[in-house]
Design an enzyme around this catalytic site. Structure first.
Site, PDB file in Angstrom:
ATOM      1  N   CYS A 115       0.827  -1.228   0.000  1.00  0.00           N
ATOM      2  CA  CYS A 115       0.000   0.000   0.000  1.00  0.00           C
ATOM      3  C   CYS A 115       0.851   1.263   0.000  1.00  0.00           C
ATOM      4  O   CYS A 115       0.399   2.320  -0.435  1.00  0.00           O
ATOM      5  CB  CYS A 115      -0.925   0.023   1.206  1.00  0.00           C
ATOM      6  SG  CYS A 115      -1.970  -1.425   1.260  1.00  0.00           S
ATOM      7  N   HIS A 262      -3.993   6.925   1.430  1.00  0.00           N
ATOM      8  CA  HIS A 262      -4.169   5.625   0.765  1.00  0.00           C
ATOM      9  C   HIS A 262      -5.568   5.117   1.109  1.00  0.00           C
ATOM     10  O   HIS A 262      -5.999   5.177   2.263  1.00  0.00           O
ATOM     11  CB  HIS A 262      -3.100   4.654   1.264  1.00  0.00           C
ATOM     12  CG  HIS A 262      -3.470   3.222   1.055  1.00  0.00           C
ATOM     13  ND1 HIS A 262      -3.810   2.730  -0.182  1.00  0.00           N
ATOM     14  CD2 HIS A 262      -3.583   2.181   1.925  1.00  0.00           C
ATOM     15  CE1 HIS A 262      -4.109   1.439  -0.059  1.00  0.00           C
ATOM     16  NE2 HIS A 262      -3.991   1.090   1.201  1.00  0.00           N
ATOM     17  N   ASN A 292      -9.974  -0.982  -2.260  1.00  0.00           N
ATOM     18  CA  ASN A 292      -8.563  -0.727  -1.954  1.00  0.00           C
ATOM     19  C   ASN A 292      -7.729  -1.280  -3.112  1.00  0.00           C
ATOM     20  O   ASN A 292      -7.687  -2.488  -3.322  1.00  0.00           O
ATOM     21  CB  ASN A 292      -8.227  -1.427  -0.632  1.00  0.00           C
ATOM     22  CG  ASN A 292      -6.781  -1.272  -0.214  1.00  0.00           C
ATOM     23  OD1 ASN A 292      -5.928  -0.884  -1.014  1.00  0.00           O
ATOM     24  ND2 ASN A 292      -6.489  -1.589   1.030  1.00  0.00           N
TER      25      ASN A 292
HETATM   26  O1  UT7 Z   1      -4.525  -1.331   2.775  1.00  0.00           O
HETATM   27  C1  UT7 Z   1      -3.757  -2.040   3.685  1.00  0.00           C
HETATM   28  C2  UT7 Z   1      -4.115  -1.729   5.058  1.00  0.00           C
HETATM   29  N1  UT7 Z   1      -5.367  -2.345   5.364  1.00  0.00           N
HETATM   30  C3  UT7 Z   1      -6.140  -1.810   6.277  1.00  0.00           C
HETATM   31  O2  UT7 Z   1      -5.815  -0.779   6.807  1.00  0.00           O
HETATM   32  C4  UT7 Z   1      -7.395  -2.568   6.673  1.00  0.00           C
HETATM   33  C5  UT7 Z   1      -7.623  -2.477   8.154  1.00  0.00           C
HETATM   34  N2  UT7 Z   1      -8.705  -3.286   8.655  1.00  0.00           N
HETATM   35  C6  UT7 Z   1     -10.004  -3.120   8.296  1.00  0.00           C
HETATM   36  O3  UT7 Z   1     -10.296  -2.300   7.458  1.00  0.00           O
HETATM   37  C7  UT7 Z   1     -11.063  -3.899   9.010  1.00  0.00           C
HETATM   38  O4  UT7 Z   1     -10.482  -4.631  10.081  1.00  0.00           O
HETATM   39  C8  UT7 Z   1     -11.855  -4.873   8.093  1.00  0.00           C
HETATM   40  C9  UT7 Z   1     -12.731  -4.082   7.151  1.00  0.00           C
HETATM   41  C10 UT7 Z   1     -10.903  -5.753   7.309  1.00  0.00           C
HETATM   42  C11 UT7 Z   1     -12.748  -5.791   8.908  1.00  0.00           C
HETATM   43  O5  UT7 Z   1     -13.616  -5.018   9.715  1.00  0.00           O
HETATM   44  P1  UT7 Z   1     -13.766  -5.354  11.272  1.00  0.00           P
HETATM   45  O6  UT7 Z   1     -14.707  -4.386  11.808  1.00  0.00           O
HETATM   46  O7  UT7 Z   1     -12.382  -5.374  11.857  1.00  0.00           O
HETATM   47  O8  UT7 Z   1     -14.430  -6.785  11.246  1.00  0.00           O
HETATM   48  P2  UT7 Z   1     -13.913  -8.175  11.850  1.00  0.00           P
HETATM   49  O9  UT7 Z   1     -12.837  -8.751  10.982  1.00  0.00           O
HETATM   50  O10 UT7 Z   1     -13.635  -8.026  13.306  1.00  0.00           O
HETATM   51  O11 UT7 Z   1     -15.195  -9.072  11.681  1.00  0.00           O
HETATM   52  C12 UT7 Z   1     -16.409  -8.779  12.396  1.00  0.00           C
HETATM   53  C13 UT7 Z   1     -17.461  -9.806  12.011  1.00  0.00           C
HETATM   54  C14 UT7 Z   1     -16.990 -11.245  12.172  1.00  0.00           C
HETATM   55  O12 UT7 Z   1     -18.099 -12.009  12.584  1.00  0.00           O
HETATM   56  P3  UT7 Z   1     -18.286 -12.390  14.139  1.00  0.00           P
HETATM   57  O13 UT7 Z   1     -17.057 -13.161  14.508  1.00  0.00           O
HETATM   58  O14 UT7 Z   1     -18.413 -11.103  14.856  1.00  0.00           O
HETATM   59  O15 UT7 Z   1     -19.538 -13.202  14.106  1.00  0.00           O
HETATM   60  C15 UT7 Z   1     -16.610 -11.626  10.747  1.00  0.00           C
HETATM   61  O16 UT7 Z   1     -16.722 -13.022  10.533  1.00  0.00           O
HETATM   62  O17 UT7 Z   1     -17.806  -9.638  10.631  1.00  0.00           O
HETATM   63  C16 UT7 Z   1     -17.656 -10.894   9.940  1.00  0.00           C
HETATM   64  N3  UT7 Z   1     -17.216 -10.612   8.575  1.00  0.00           N
HETATM   65  C17 UT7 Z   1     -18.081 -10.393   7.560  1.00  0.00           C
HETATM   66  N4  UT7 Z   1     -19.416 -10.381   7.503  1.00  0.00           N
HETATM   67  C18 UT7 Z   1     -19.975 -10.111   6.315  1.00  0.00           C
HETATM   68  C19 UT7 Z   1     -15.954 -10.491   8.094  1.00  0.00           C
HETATM   69  N5  UT7 Z   1     -15.976 -10.196   6.805  1.00  0.00           N
HETATM   70  C20 UT7 Z   1     -17.274 -10.121   6.439  1.00  0.00           C
HETATM   71  C21 UT7 Z   1     -17.928  -9.855   5.218  1.00  0.00           C
HETATM   72  N6  UT7 Z   1     -19.277  -9.854   5.214  1.00  0.00           N
HETATM   73  N7  UT7 Z   1     -17.247  -9.569   4.091  1.00  0.00           N
END
Ligand code: UT7
Length: 335
Positions: A115, A262, A292
């Site tokens: 990135c 970014h 992204n």
């Molecule tokens: O560009 C490089 C740098 N990258 C970044 O800066 C990205 C940084 N991180 C993020 O943007 C976020 O952490 C994400 C968007 C990747 C994920 O969001 P989050 O709020 O951290 O969600 P999470 O991974 O903690 O997941 C929360 C819930 C989980 O379910 P439970 O365990 O709470 O039941 C996941 O299984 O959301 C679920 N989940 C989804 N649900 C529907 C994960 N992905 C999805 C999805 N659709 N695509």
């Protein structure tokens, strides 16, 4: 000492638009979750029917940048190509671009900083121009993510985020003091290398070994991201490196005319905007349309902001990135 300035920029994204609902048709996800957590509405993906690859998309963006810069491809002294999704394991895309643009034996350098790749590339170009070694440098960021993502429900937390596309900038020597690229600041922290990574295929996970040793549920050749850990580090490092760039130039937050972060996650951009108390018209976001695009995200956003007339001569433009490595960086540019 010379300075460098951006003489022209270009962007290219494949025609094929993939909406959140399209993804919900192939995995267990939904539009509300994706928009709520990331701000993304749609992204562009290469299809089998088009001729797009990481290198060819880079060429399309580069041709526009060269035309706008009014600099001939024959006057390019160095090509810098940033990507995490090269067409080949080796050689890198830089030499492919050189061949496709029919540029003869100038050096072509590939940057592997994900990135932050475009800012790293910009910094490399700036250093070569500042020392007087080169006059015109073509910097490209391009990604073909869709070819390597896990589109089953297993991969949903990563695969809904990323999109394909390319952006390019032509940097040229400038004799106008106090204009152009004023500074770049680069950082990395290898101890977090595996928190956002694609481990195979590599010499660690070579293809026959992957097939032999890894059960289907633990395939190391899809990207892995510890999302919350990356998010927490991103908001800290974005802020630090923006302040580092401003301080080095005796500037304050109020001096920023346009911040281009970014496009990792709209929530990260909004966090930074709120922290720095910047109004909406001083922070540019387009992750809603493209997802992204990693090394391509800053040059696509910069090009689009310029095309929309949101960056004008004399503006103080700040670029900032954070991503896999971890790597992060900023660039302060007087337009
Ligand atoms: O560009 C490089 C740098 N990258 C970044 O800066 C990205 C940084 N991180 C993020 O943007 C976020 O952490 C994400 C968007 C990747 C994920 O969001 P989050 O709020 O951290 O969600 P999470 O991974 O903690 O997941 C929360 C819930 C989980 O379910 P439970 O365990 O709470 O039941 C996941 O299984 O959301 C679920 N989940 C989804 N649900 C529907 C994960 N992905 C999805 C999805 N659709 N695509």
């Amino acid at each position: 000492m010379y300075t460098s300035r951006i003489a022209g920029m270009g962007k290219y994204v494949p025609e094929n638009i993939v909406t959140n609902d399209d993804l919900a048709g192939i995995m267990d996800t939904n539009d509300a979750w994706i928009q709520e957590r990331t701000g993304i509405k749609e992204r562009h993906h290469i299809t089998k029917e088009d001729d797009n690859t990481t290198a060819t998309m880079g060429v399309k963006a580069a041709k526009i940048a060269l035309e706008r810069a009014k600099i001939s491809k024959d006057d390019i002294d160095l090509i810098v190509f940033a990507t995490l999704s090269p067409d080949y394991y080796f050689p890198g895309c830089g030499v492919q671009v050189q061949e496709l643009l029919d540029i003869h034996t100038c050096p072509a350098l590939d940057v592997r900083n994900q990135c932050s790749g475009f800012i790293y590339g910009l910094s490399v170009a700036d250093q070569f121009i500042k020392t007087g070694m080169y006059k015109n440098v073509l910097v490209i960021g391009s990604e073909n993510h869709s070819g390597g993502l896990d589109f089953s429900t297993r991969g949903r937390s990563v695969s809904v985020i990323f999109g394909d596309g390319a952006g390019a900038a032509v940097l040229t020597r400038s004799d106008k003091e106090g204009h152009g690229i004023l500074s770049t600041h680069l950082h990395s922290e290898g101890k977090h290398a595996l928190e956002l990574s694609l481990r195979g295929p590599s010499t660690e996970y070579w293809v026959p070994q992957i097939l032999e040793e890894n059960p289907q549920e633990d395939i190391p050749y899809f990207p892995y991201m510890n999302g919350q850990f990356v998010f927490k580090n991103a908001v800290v490092r974005f802020s630090e490196v923006i302040m580092e760039g401003l301080k080095a130039n005796n500037l304050e937050v109020a001096d920023i005319d346009m911040l281009i972060p970014h496009q990792a996650n709209l929530r990260i951009s909004q966090f930074i905007q709120k922290k720095f108390q910047l109004p909406d018209d001083k922070v540019y976001n387009n992750i809603q349309k493209y997802g992204n695009t990693t090394a391509a995200s800053i040059p696509i956003a910069l090009t689009e902001a310029w095309e929309e007339g949101k960056i004008k001569e004399g503006d103080m433009v700040v670029l900032a990135a954070f991503g896999s490595g971890f790597t992060w960086g900023s660039a302060v540019i007087k337009w």
